[in-house]
Design a protein around this motif. Structure first.
Motif, short mmCIF file in Angstrom:
data_model
loop_
_atom_site.label_atom_id
_atom_site.label_comp_id
_atom_site.label_asym_id
_atom_site.label_seq_id
_atom_site.Cartn_x
_atom_site.Cartn_y
_atom_site.Cartn_z
N THR A 170 72.88 31.16 23.64
CA THR A 170 73.84 31.98 24.38
C THR A 170 73.42 32.21 25.83
N SER A 171 72.35 31.59 26.25
CA SER A 171 71.84 31.84 27.60
C SER A 171 72.36 30.87 28.64
N ALA A 172 73.09 29.84 28.22
CA ALA A 172 73.53 28.83 29.19
C ALA A 172 74.80 28.14 28.67
N GLY A 200 61.22 30.28 30.56
CA GLY A 200 61.76 29.98 31.89
C GLY A 200 62.19 28.54 32.03
N PHE A 201 62.17 27.81 30.92
CA PHE A 201 62.65 26.43 30.94
C PHE A 201 63.07 26.02 29.53
N PRO A 244 63.99 23.16 34.09
CA PRO A 244 63.84 24.59 34.34
C PRO A 244 65.14 25.31 34.04
N PHE A 245 65.05 26.59 33.65
CA PHE A 245 66.24 27.37 33.30
C PHE A 245 67.25 27.38 34.44
N LYS A 246 66.78 27.33 35.65
CA LYS A 246 67.69 27.35 36.82
C LYS A 246 68.78 26.29 36.68
N TYR A 247 68.46 25.18 36.04
CA TYR A 247 69.43 24.08 35.92
C TYR A 247 69.76 23.70 34.49
N ALA A 248 69.10 24.29 33.52
CA ALA A 248 69.20 23.79 32.14
C ALA A 248 70.56 24.10 31.53
N ASN A 249 71.05 23.14 30.77
CA ASN A 249 72.21 23.38 29.92
C ASN A 249 71.75 23.95 28.59
N SER A 264 67.78 27.04 26.28
CA SER A 264 67.78 26.68 27.69
C SER A 264 66.67 27.39 28.46
N ASN A 265 66.17 28.47 27.90
CA ASN A 265 65.14 29.24 28.61
C ASN A 265 63.95 29.61 27.72
N GLY A 266 63.82 28.94 26.59
CA GLY A 266 62.71 29.25 25.71
C GLY A 266 62.95 28.70 24.32
N PHE A 267 62.51 29.46 23.34
CA PHE A 267 62.74 29.05 21.95
C PHE A 267 62.82 30.27 21.07
N LYS A 268 63.43 30.09 19.93
CA LYS A 268 63.62 31.21 19.01
C LYS A 268 63.35 30.74 17.60
#
Lengths: 186, 840
Positions: B112-114, B747-748, B833-838, B805-809
């Motif tokens: 849900t982050s991207a 962060g990525f 990096p999260f700045k660009y990640a889908n 997109s910014n880590g793992f769960k």
């Protein structure tokens, strides 16, 4: 299939630097003409098809085992689980998909479990169509498990995933793939 | 040498304009408002069509699914393409009341982050059955589909059948609404296009591009840059900009949902279900948080991390209630557990009744404690402001345009008079706590504005203040230097799709199949200096090679064995990979293998920074070096060449003389004299003999008298890592023992993760983005074991987890990954990096 430059595989959509130090744009694959690619030493090579279905193969033509396998090391010695002291076993496709089938059946039954709970707590009758459906789910699960267990070859196992078709031209689907042949949800 | 277009770098863009400016706004859909778009179409091509949609999901696992497209006659002939209640995607067609097309993804969509781009291509004219339905996710065809039922060749389906077609609703029932954001929606009638017609890869990131398509009679393009709602027209939110004027009407959608700046090209922070207390509920695209269940002090959190810089956001007090609090937190421990740190401003009815109407600020406190702060109590309808300076560890709160003073004149712009000093070196996330009403007060409701909606979903009128980068839209002017929480404002990582090098220039995973004959493994993308090989299909030792020790010289991470040598193992490090001889150690015929590859600095150089002279191959850009040295048996330092703080060390005795030794691992989350062994399940051991205090510097690491890393006269190799923002992370997390497991922010979007339970015994688990290309991921290998890739009866199911997109769960309860209360250390390397990640 890949674009190559001097033995290197080039990624489409990624900039790259050639042996002379020139950095090329990310969209070289689409922006460059065939002549441009040739000038810059970029060639196309048809790879051997390496695609494979992850469900049945480790890699192309490398089959996953149907049956459970006792794990052995490189010398052929049994691998013992250090925690249990028991022979380690790699689950085969049949074990994995029987577990999956049970899980699917459980998921289908869970949606109507509340009828059963209500019946147990309040003696409210379970609607007949619900009872029929739940029985059908259990029957289907058993049928699928039997079909899985009956497979002796990977081809036979793969056939469980094929949608049945009739003899018309063009053929028409006549039902669901056997391994997914649960009743429609109600 | 001139390039084909006159300049060698004529089109390479290293500047800020990374995207194509195609998908820059979105439509918010709140499933609680039953939102949908609809249009009645006549019958057109019922065999072939293509649909592309960008979507950012908010609430997941919706009980009646979430339809990205549906239509038909709403009786016995319909189609619906929808997320299921288990978050897979289903493509279904009903003809004459029977399913004749049923295709399901095996992947789940629960990041849900991207943003995701989903392209569905139906073409029943294809002769190959499974070619009649294709799905592309972020530009890559999903080949792991379950084809339950497929239509016959040239079958007419309900696609483009006369009737009303919907986005965010099931055609034949009032259900199946989307919750989240959608952008850049295209439908093509009568032509099958692959994903490349709607997007392109740019240095590893799938981005939207101007569609180059022929739309056909019923085709449409919805860009959502209008603000009118209701009746279909060119000025309302359902406006078709394809040129066909197939405008859609809207329902359950209000003006504040329209033309949202949260988009595939600039992703905004929201509160997220992946990391919020399950007693709370979110709506309005993750921007409205409500008390649910019966919980108290339940935390709602954003997955958007702030590790540097200055940031500003606003909170609208919809229902003040009893004891709400707003602030920031760091160090997640699971949805329903308190994090390591949380700093909030608490207000509400409890304080009115029991604390003389004086609010409090709280540091790591919930139900009791807190420090009185005699500032104006926020009331319903007020707007609370938060400014955080992560670099200087300061935070301010304010109300309705005025900053709350502490001891002087609060001013975030000048850094004066902050309320609390934050713990340094943390990644902070916006958060709030909510409770049920008590003492006659109502349940709490708050609305967030991280810069995407200064009306708070229509509660107040817009004033339109932006940050100094021109991003965001706020009720009040952000303090000078403080920015909107959106990816456009995140700092540019040094390793980035928008820089000269990307993550896969330094780390990459490739798969191959053994042949027992010489073969070259290509596709790495660079000449690797450290290569780690492992059979996936069979039990076989891990074997690692590096450029300093040379070809043919291998170590095994799962044994204590000294360096082995075989000229037929890895025979060369090549410009795009490596070559193998016919050895069964790394190239057994039909065995499948994974190769993890890192780039150091090539040929080693002598390094005299430490008391022991070392040979170092260092890559300071990527924070990785390979070091060889000879032990002394006494306290010593060894030069590592990173030029940065050491985040992790992996060391192994190479020599065959004397006693075989364990691998030694030092990790910054453990620090000091703590040690783990890569080849064992042992818990953390602590002894000053290991690291002499572990006071490693930017030029050397410490060793002491331990035989595992400094045995006198014997040779060692050390793999050394420094953390590079947006590329690598060496952190820790706490398990929660739940299938709704701990979210870990890196962060990525990870390409590789190595975990180990550090608080007690546990395996070293290895995951990557090639052995499993979609969520959930349950494939794994064990660094301390020769085991083949799971599943075995001993490492059986329950290893599910999601790359994000910014880590793992974690999505499992396995004790090697997610035991309740256990502490784990990890090292991770990025895909993007999260700045660009889908989304994944």
């Amino acid at each position: 299939m890949a674009w190559l430059y001097n033995g290197r595989t080039l990624k489409v959509g990624k900039s790259w630097t050639d042996d002379n130090g020139y950095k090329h744009p990310y969209n070289w694959a689409t922006a460059w003409s065939e002549e441009d690619k040739e000038q810059w030493g970029v060639t196309w090579q048809d790879d051997v098809d390496t695609s494979y279905d992850e469900r049945f193969y480790w890699a192309r033509d490398v089959e996953r085992s149907l049956d459970d396998i006792n794990v052995v090391d490189e010398d052929g010695n049994a691998v013992i689980d250090p925690t249990t002291g028991l022979q380690q076993v790699q689950l085969g496709l049949k074990s994995q998909w029987i577990a999956q089938t049970k899980s699917t059946a459980n998921g289908l039954l869970t949606a109507s479990d509340w009828y059963v709970v209500r019946n147990a707590e309040k003696s409210t009758a379970i609607p007949a169509d619900i009872t029929t459906y739940r029985d059908a789910v259990r029957t289907a699960s058993g049928t699928i498990e039997t079909a899985i267990n009956a497979c002796t070859t990977l081809d036979a196992f793969k056939a469980l995933f094929e949608v049945p078709m009739d003899d018309q031209d063009p053929p028409q689907p006549t039902g669901k793939a056997p391994i997914y042949n649960f009743p429609d949800e109600i | 040498m001139s390039g084909p277009f006159g300049s060698s770098q004529w089109m390479y863009n290293s500047g800020a304009d990374f995207y194509n400016g195609v998908a820059t706004q979105s439509l918010r859909l709140d499933d609680g408002s039953s939102p949908y778009l609809s249009k009645s179409f006549g019958t057109s091509n019922r065999k072939t069509g293509t649909y592309s949609i960008w979507i950012k999901r908010s609430n997941l696992s919706l009980s009646t699914g979430a339809n990205i497209l549906s239509g038909g006659d709403a009786t016995t002939n319909d189609y619906f393409w929808a997320f299921t209640n288990t978050d897979t995607l289903q493509i279904r067609n009903i003809t004459s009341n029977s399913y004749n097309l049923e295709v399901f993804t095996q992947r789940v969509f629960r990041d849900t982050s991207a943003w995701y781009n989903i392209v569905v291509v139906q073409d029943t004219t294809q002769s190959t059955t499974n070619d009649r339905l294709k799905i592309y996710i972020n530009g890559i065809q999903d080949t792991n589909l379950t084809y339950t039922t497929m239509p016959s060749q040239n079958a007419d389906t309900s696609l483009n059948l006369a009737g009303t077609h919907y986005i965010s609703k099931l055609s034949y029932a009032n259900q199946g609404y989307i919750d989240g954001y959608i952008a850049e929606v295209n439908f093509i009638d009568g032509t099958a296009y692959d994903a490349s017609y709607f997007g392109e890869f740019k240095n590893g990131v799938w981005i939207a591009k101007e569609p180059s398509v022929t739309y056909g009679t019923n085709g449409f393009r919805l860009q959502f840059n209008q603000t009118g709602t209701g009746t279909a027209s060119s000025s309302t939110i359902g406006a078709d900009t394809s040129g066909n004027d197939n405008h859609f009407s809207s329902s359950g959608i209000v003006a504040s949902d329209c033309d949202m700046p949260d988009s595939p090209e600039n992703n905004f922070a929201t509160f997220g279900v992946l990391n919020s207390n399950t007693n709370t509920s979110l709506s309005e695209g993750g921007l409205r948080a409500l008390t649910g269940g019966g919980g108290n002090y339940d935390q709602v959190r954003s997955d958007f991390g702030l590790s540097s810089g200055k940031w500003y956001w606003e909170i609208y007090v919809e229902e003040r209630g009893y004891v709400p609090a707003v602030g920031v937190c760091a160090g997640y421990k699971g949805n329903n557990a308190n994090p390591d740190h949380w700093i909030t401003f608490g207000f509400g009815g409890w304080f009115i009744t029991n604390n003389s109407s004086v609010p409090q600020y709280n540091v790591n406190q919930n139900s009791s404690g807190g420090t009185n702060w005699s500032v104006t109590m926020p009331a319903n309808g007020d707007v609370i402001m938060i400014a955080i300076d992560v670099d200087d560890n300061k935070i301010w709160w304010g109300l309705n345009g005025t900053w709350y003073n502490s001891s002087g004149t609060a001013n975030p712009a000048t850094g004066t008079d902050p309320r609390v000093t934050l713990t340094s070196n943390q990644t902070w996330h916006p958060m709030a706590t909510l409770s049920v009403g008590g003492g006659g007060y109502t349940n709490e409701k708050i609305r967030m504005n991280f810069g995407q909606d200064d009306t708070f979903a229509g509660e107040i009128s817009s004033t339109g203040n932006t940050d100094e980068n021109g991003n965001g839209i706020f009720k009040y002017t952000p303090p000078s230097g403080y920015l909107t929480l959106c990816t456009a404002n995140l700092p540019e990582p040094t390793i980035s799709p928008n820089e000269d090098t990307q993550a896969d220039d330094y780390f990459n995973t490739v798969l191959y199949t053994g042949t027992n004959a010489t073969q070259s493994i290509t596709g790495v993308g660079f000449q690797p200096d450290w290569v780690w090989l492992k059979s996936r299909s069979n039990a076989q030792n891990h074997r690692v090679f590096d450029v300093i020790r040379g070809t043919g010289e291998y170590l095994e991470t799962d044994t204590t064995d000294a360096e082995g040598s075989s000229s037929t193992t890895l025979t060369s490090f090549d410009s795009d990979g490596f070559s193998l001889g016919g050895s069964s150690l790394v190239n057994t015929n039909t065995y499948t293998y994974v190769a993890w590859n890192w780039k150091a600095g090539g040929t080693a150089a002598s390094n005299t920074d430490g008391s022991i002279t070392s040979s170092v191959s260092a890559n300071t850009d990527a924070g990785f070096s390979i070091v060889t040295y000879t032990g002394t048996g006494a306290s010593a330092t060894v030069g590592h060449g990173l030029g940065a703080d050491v985040a992790m060390l992996i060391i192994k005795k190479r020599s065959s003389g004397g006693t075989a030794r364990n691998w030694s691992v030092w990790h910054q989350a453990l620090g000091g004299d703590n040690l783990l062994s890569l080849n064992t399940t042992s818990a953390t051991a602590s002894n000053s003999i290991y690291w002499g205090g572990g006071n490693h510097t930017t030029s050397v690491f410490e060793v002491n008298t331990s035989t595992t890393n400094n045995e006198n006269t014997y040779d060692f190799v050390a793999y050394c890592f420094a953390e590079i923002e947006g590329y690598s992370k060496f952190g820790s997390y706490t398990g929660n023992g739940s299938t709704d497991g701990t979210f870990v922010y890196t962060g990525f979007r990870p390409a590789f993760i190595l975990y180990k339970k550090s608080s007690s015994t546990g395996n070293w688990i290895m995951d990557d983005n090639k052995t499993s290309t979609y969520n959930y991921d349950s494939n794994y290998l064990v660094a301390n074991s020769a085991d083949q890739e799971g599943d075995t009866t001993t490492n059986t199911a329950g290893h599910m987890f999601d790359h994000l997109s910014n880590g793992f769960k974690m999505r499992n309860t396995n004790s090697d990954r997610n035991q309740s209360g256990a502490t784990y250390i990890y090292m991770a390397f990025a895909e993007n990096p999260f700045k660009y990640a889908n989304a994944r």
